[in-house]
Design a protein around this motif. Structure first.
Motif, short mmCIF file in Angstrom:
data_model
loop_
_atom_site.label_atom_id
_atom_site.label_comp_id
_atom_site.label_asym_id
_atom_site.label_seq_id
_atom_site.Cartn_x
_atom_site.Cartn_y
_atom_site.Cartn_z
N PHE A 56 0.86 -1.19 0.00
CA PHE A 56 0.00 0.00 0.00
C PHE A 56 0.89 1.23 0.00
O PHE A 56 2.11 1.13 0.16
CB PHE A 56 -0.93 0.00 1.22
CG PHE A 56 -0.26 -0.44 2.51
CD1 PHE A 56 0.68 0.36 3.15
CD2 PHE A 56 -0.54 -1.68 3.07
CE1 PHE A 56 1.30 -0.03 4.33
CE2 PHE A 56 0.07 -2.10 4.25
CZ PHE A 56 0.99 -1.27 4.88
N GLY A 57 0.30 2.38 -0.15
CA GLY A 57 1.07 3.62 -0.13
C GLY A 57 0.25 4.75 0.49
O GLY A 57 -0.97 4.67 0.59
N GLY A 58 0.96 5.80 0.92
CA GLY A 58 0.29 6.98 1.43
C GLY A 58 -0.19 6.89 2.87
O GLY A 58 -0.98 7.73 3.30
N PHE A 59 0.30 5.91 3.62
CA PHE A 59 -0.11 5.75 5.01
C PHE A 59 1.03 6.14 5.95
O PHE A 59 2.18 6.27 5.53
CB PHE A 59 -0.54 4.31 5.27
CG PHE A 59 -1.84 3.94 4.60
CD1 PHE A 59 -3.05 4.20 5.20
CD2 PHE A 59 -1.83 3.34 3.34
CE1 PHE A 59 -4.24 3.87 4.59
CE2 PHE A 59 -3.02 3.00 2.71
CZ PHE A 59 -4.24 3.28 3.34
N PRO A 60 0.74 6.33 7.24
CA PRO A 60 1.78 6.72 8.20
C PRO A 60 2.92 5.70 8.27
O PRO A 60 2.71 4.49 8.06
CB PRO A 60 1.02 6.78 9.53
CG PRO A 60 -0.40 7.02 9.15
CD PRO A 60 -0.59 6.29 7.86
N GLN A 61 4.09 6.18 8.59
CA GLN A 61 5.27 5.32 8.67
C GLN A 61 5.08 4.18 9.66
O GLN A 61 5.60 3.08 9.46
CB GLN A 61 6.49 6.16 9.07
CG GLN A 61 7.80 5.39 9.10
CD GLN A 61 8.18 4.78 7.76
OE1 GLN A 61 7.84 5.34 6.70
NE2 GLN A 61 8.86 3.64 7.77
N ALA A 62 4.31 4.42 10.70
CA ALA A 62 4.08 3.39 11.72
C ALA A 62 3.49 2.13 11.11
O ALA A 62 3.78 1.01 11.56
CB ALA A 62 3.15 3.91 12.81
N LEU A 63 2.69 2.27 10.06
CA LEU A 63 2.09 1.11 9.42
C LEU A 63 3.13 0.31 8.64
O LEU A 63 3.11 -0.92 8.63
CB LEU A 63 0.95 1.56 8.50
CG LEU A 63 0.04 0.46 7.95
CD1 LEU A 63 -0.68 -0.27 9.08
CD2 LEU A 63 -0.99 1.05 6.99
N PHE A 64 4.07 1.02 8.03
CA PHE A 64 5.12 0.35 7.25
C PHE A 64 6.14 -0.34 8.16
O PHE A 64 6.86 -1.23 7.72
CB PHE A 64 5.83 1.36 6.36
CG PHE A 64 4.98 1.87 5.23
CD1 PHE A 64 4.93 1.21 4.02
CD2 PHE A 64 4.21 3.01 5.40
CE1 PHE A 64 4.14 1.68 2.98
CE2 PHE A 64 3.41 3.50 4.38
CZ PHE A 64 3.37 2.82 3.16
N GLU A 65 6.18 0.07 9.40
CA GLU A 65 7.15 -0.53 10.32
C GLU A 65 6.64 -1.81 10.98
O GLU A 65 7.41 -2.52 11.62
CB GLU A 65 7.50 0.50 11.41
CG GLU A 65 8.29 1.69 10.86
CD GLU A 65 8.50 2.77 11.90
OE1 GLU A 65 7.96 2.62 13.04
OE2 GLU A 65 9.19 3.76 11.61
#
Length: 283
Positions: A89-98
């Motif tokens: 996905f893209g465009g979400f807060p960094q916390a989600l990618f971590e």
């Protein structure tokens, strides 16, 4: 018993090369409207229900997920020992990618799944992992990441009836300690989302409300044929299902229903006008 087999047996868990045995209980099947990836890290009304199921359902030996986000040519099942957490996905807060969900896979269950399906050849996949249709839900259900999780892909070249019939071949897994989850959304039209209404409780366009009720009625009545031939339901069907990716997981779930299964709905809400979180528990 050979030395390798002995080591595998004492290591425990379904991740080892041993077949599953039938249990006295038949595990339920879930269709989960997963919605936004943010549900994976938020403690909200949807994720709280997922966590509740994790506590209440008999602990499975493994979880097999059919996610709207793994579309392939042909059918594949993840077969690695350590599936990666995919941030698709893209465009979400960094916390989600971590977020990492470090659960194990199960080559043994993958192989058993291959052997159960006779309608097509199923490939053993070692590259995919767990996409957000899977981990955003399962991490709430099993936060300790102590249950193996696999994914079965969706052959996007095939029609609805094909997927419904293929799913029936998975029925034996319900008696072998496997929780099967279809993860998508019944009504899923991102192109028509009212982004300014996302925070408004249960806001839905008229056609989305109508289709949500139509779907629930057909599911309650066991009228699976009408759901397979969804385009014939009414004019709103094409608005509700502009593409089939998020709808197919529902058909996989319904195909596993038997005559003794009780059925209930949960998270029956509409988000942003054109996306339903409506979910189903079978069994």
């Amino acid at each position: 018993m050979k030395r390798k087999e002995f080591i595998q047996s004492i290591a425990g868990g379904i991740t080892m090369a041993t077949s599953l045995h039938e249990e006295d209980i038949v595990h339920p099947v879930l269709f989960i409207g997963h919605g936004s990836p943010m549900n994976g890290i938020e403690d909200n009304e949807f994720s709280k229900i997922w966590a509740k199921f994790g506590r209440e359902i008999s602990k499975p030996k493994a979880v097999l997920v059919i996610s709207a986000h793994w579309l392939t040519k042909g059918t594949h099942v993840t077969a690695m020992e350590n599936p990666k957490t995919i941030h698709d996905f893209g465009g979400f807060p960094q916390a989600l990618f971590e977020v990492q969900y470090p659960t194990k896979g199960s080559p043994a269950l993958a192989q058993e799944t291959v052997q159960l399906i006779h309608s097509t050849k199923v490939g053993l996949d070692h590259d995919w992992g767990l996409d957000h249709g899977t981990w955003t839900v399962v991490r709430h259900m099993y936060p300790n990441a102590d249950i193996p999780v696999l994914q079965l892909s969706i052959d996007y070249n095939k029609p609805p009836h094909y997927h419904y019939e293929l799913a029936k071949e998975l029925a034996a897994l319900r008696k072998k300690g496997v929780l099967i989850i279809g993860s998508g959304n019944m009504v899923h039209n991102l192109g028509m989302v009212a982004w300014d209404k996302l925070n408004q409780t249960n806001y839905g366009f008229d056609w989305a409300i109508e289709m949500n009720e139509v779907f629930k009625k057909a599911i309650s009545e066991g009228n699976h044929k009408s759901l397979i031939d969804y385009e014939k339901l009414n004019k709103a069907a094409k608005l509700a299902i502009p593409t089939l990716d998020h709808y197919y997981p529902l058909l996989y779930t319904l195909a596993l229903q038997n005559s003794k299964d009780e059925l209930s709905f949960f998270n029956d809400k509409i988000v942003g006008g054109s996306l339903t979180m409506t979910s189903v528990k079978i069994g």
